[in-house]
Design a protein around this motif. Structure first.
Motif, short mmCIF file in Angstrom:
data_model
loop_
_atom_site.label_atom_id
_atom_site.label_comp_id
_atom_site.label_asym_id
_atom_site.label_seq_id
_atom_site.Cartn_x
_atom_site.Cartn_y
_atom_site.Cartn_z
N GLN A 106 0.74 -1.21 0.05
CA GLN A 106 -0.05 -0.06 -0.02
C GLN A 106 0.89 1.06 -0.02
OE1 GLN A 106 -2.67 0.22 3.26
NE2 GLN A 106 -3.63 2.00 2.56
N LEU A 107 0.53 2.18 -1.02
CA LEU A 107 1.25 3.37 -0.90
C LEU A 107 0.91 4.35 -0.18
CD1 LEU A 107 1.45 3.41 -5.18
CD2 LEU A 107 3.19 2.37 -3.17
N GLN A 108 1.54 5.00 0.68
CA GLN A 108 1.12 5.94 1.64
C GLN A 108 2.05 6.71 2.42
OE1 GLN A 108 -1.26 4.33 4.82
NE2 GLN A 108 0.41 3.14 5.87
N PHE A 109 1.90 7.85 2.89
CA PHE A 109 2.64 8.78 3.56
C PHE A 109 2.15 8.79 5.12
CE2 PHE A 109 6.00 10.66 1.16
CZ PHE A 109 5.46 10.96 0.00
N VAL A 110 3.04 8.68 6.19
CA VAL A 110 2.62 9.02 7.44
C VAL A 110 3.18 10.28 7.77
CG1 VAL A 110 2.48 8.18 9.77
CG2 VAL A 110 2.08 6.59 7.80
N GLU A 111 2.35 11.48 8.28
CA GLU A 111 3.05 12.48 8.97
C GLU A 111 3.18 12.32 10.56
OE1 GLU A 111 0.37 13.95 5.45
OE2 GLU A 111 0.31 12.46 7.06
N SER A 112 4.00 12.87 10.99
CA SER A 112 3.97 12.96 12.51
C SER A 112 4.78 14.34 13.11
CB SER A 112 5.00 11.71 13.00
OG SER A 112 6.10 11.65 12.49
N GLY A 113 4.88 14.23 14.23
CA GLY A 113 5.66 15.46 14.73
C GLY A 113 4.81 16.78 15.46
N GLY A 114 3.57 16.62 14.80
CA GLY A 114 2.84 17.75 15.24
C GLY A 114 2.68 17.87 16.92
N GLY A 115 1.90 19.26 17.07
CA GLY A 115 1.65 19.25 18.62
C GLY A 115 1.20 20.73 18.65
N MET A 116 1.34 21.13 20.05
CA MET A 116 0.91 22.44 20.46
C MET A 116 2.36 23.24 20.98
SD MET A 116 -1.87 23.85 23.44
CE MET A 116 -3.14 23.42 22.33
N VAL A 117 2.37 24.34 20.44
CA VAL A 117 3.69 24.91 20.98
C VAL A 117 3.51 26.32 21.06
CG1 VAL A 117 4.16 25.38 18.55
CG2 VAL A 117 6.07 25.48 20.30
N GLN A 118 3.91 27.23 21.85
CA GLN A 118 3.80 28.68 22.24
C GLN A 118 4.42 29.73 20.82
OE1 GLN A 118 5.66 29.64 25.63
NE2 GLN A 118 3.89 29.17 26.76
N PRO A 119 3.97 30.60 20.55
CA PRO A 119 4.54 31.43 19.66
C PRO A 119 6.09 31.54 19.74
CG PRO A 119 2.39 32.29 20.10
CD PRO A 119 2.73 31.27 21.18
N GLY A 120 6.62 31.39 18.75
CA GLY A 120 7.98 31.58 18.51
C GLY A 120 8.68 30.24 18.89
N GLY A 121 8.13 29.15 19.24
CA GLY A 121 8.59 27.92 19.53
C GLY A 121 8.77 27.34 17.90
N SER A 122 9.33 26.00 18.13
CA SER A 122 10.00 25.07 17.03
C SER A 122 9.06 23.95 17.09
CB SER A 122 11.39 25.11 16.92
OG SER A 122 11.89 26.26 16.80
N LEU A 123 9.11 23.19 15.85
CA LEU A 123 8.41 21.94 15.48
C LEU A 123 8.95 21.25 14.50
CD1 LEU A 123 4.53 21.84 16.42
CD2 LEU A 123 6.38 20.68 17.60
N ARG A 124 9.63 19.95 14.35
CA ARG A 124 9.78 19.35 13.26
C ARG A 124 8.85 18.27 12.95
NH1 ARG A 124 14.79 14.95 12.68
NH2 ARG A 124 15.52 15.65 10.53
N LEU A 125 8.44 18.50 11.72
CA LEU A 125 7.56 17.30 11.36
C LEU A 125 8.18 16.28 10.23
CD1 LEU A 125 4.49 19.53 10.06
CD2 LEU A 125 5.16 18.64 12.28
N SER A 126 7.61 15.04 10.17
CA SER A 126 8.25 14.31 9.43
C SER A 126 7.31 13.55 8.48
CB SER A 126 8.78 12.95 10.33
OG SER A 126 9.82 13.52 11.30
N CYS A 127 7.52 13.21 7.33
CA CYS A 127 6.84 12.58 6.38
C CYS A 127 7.34 11.32 5.72
CB CYS A 127 6.67 13.62 5.50
SG CYS A 127 5.77 12.80 3.72
N ALA A 128 6.99 9.91 6.46
CA ALA A 128 7.65 8.73 6.24
C ALA A 128 6.77 8.20 5.00
CB ALA A 128 7.76 7.82 7.23
N ALA A 129 7.43 7.71 4.12
CA ALA A 129 6.77 6.87 2.72
C ALA A 129 6.84 5.25 3.00
CB ALA A 129 7.29 7.37 1.58
N SER A 130 5.89 4.74 2.68
CA SER A 130 5.80 3.27 2.63
C SER A 130 5.02 2.82 1.32
CB SER A 130 4.87 2.70 3.74
OG SER A 130 3.68 3.32 4.01
N GLY A 131 5.54 1.65 0.91
CA GLY A 131 4.97 1.22 -0.48
C GLY A 131 5.80 1.73 -1.59
#
Length: 133
Positions: free
Chosen positions: A1-26
């Protein structure tokens, strides 16, 4: 099965940082350009960034330029979106997708056309990013 799975989201205060990941399978990401999109409540989905295969050239929406960085690790079959200096208006569900059958991000008028989500396939389920104090 061809798909992407995103992760790394969340809640953060203004000025903060996050790193999102996008992993492919298939399938292997190596030969395709990959885009990140986001959709806020009541708004249309908009392109945030896109990275081409090969040279790995990067493109950004004006609203995130200088704050977000897209990168790819073909060995891990994963694309990342580093988000710094986050603002409340960055709050949205973030998605990744592959440019259909193409190694480069779609251009129009000499710049990345971030409106052409119809050119992308294999959308993931998205990851929520909330920026709030």
């Amino acid at each position: 099965q061809l798909q992407f799975v995103e992760s790394g989201g969340g809640m953060v205060q203004p000025g903060g940082s996050l790193r999102l990941s996008c992993a492919a399978s298939g399938f292997t990401l190596d030969y395709y350009a990959i885009g990140w999109f986001r959709q806020a409540p009541g708004s249309e989905r908009e392109g945030v960034s896109c990275i081409s295969s090969g040279t790995g050239s990067t493109n950004y929406a004006d609203s995130v330029k200088g704050r977000f960085t897209i990168s790819r690790d073909n060995a891990k079959n994963t694309v990342y979106l580093q988000m710094n200096s986050l603002k409340p208006e960055d709050t949205a569900v973030y998605y990744c997708a592959v440019v259909r059958g193409a190694p480069r991000c779609p251009f129009r008028g000499g710049r990345w056309d971030n409106r052409r989500e119809d050119l992308y396939d294999f959308w993931g389920q998205g990851t929520q990013v909330t920026v709030s104090s």
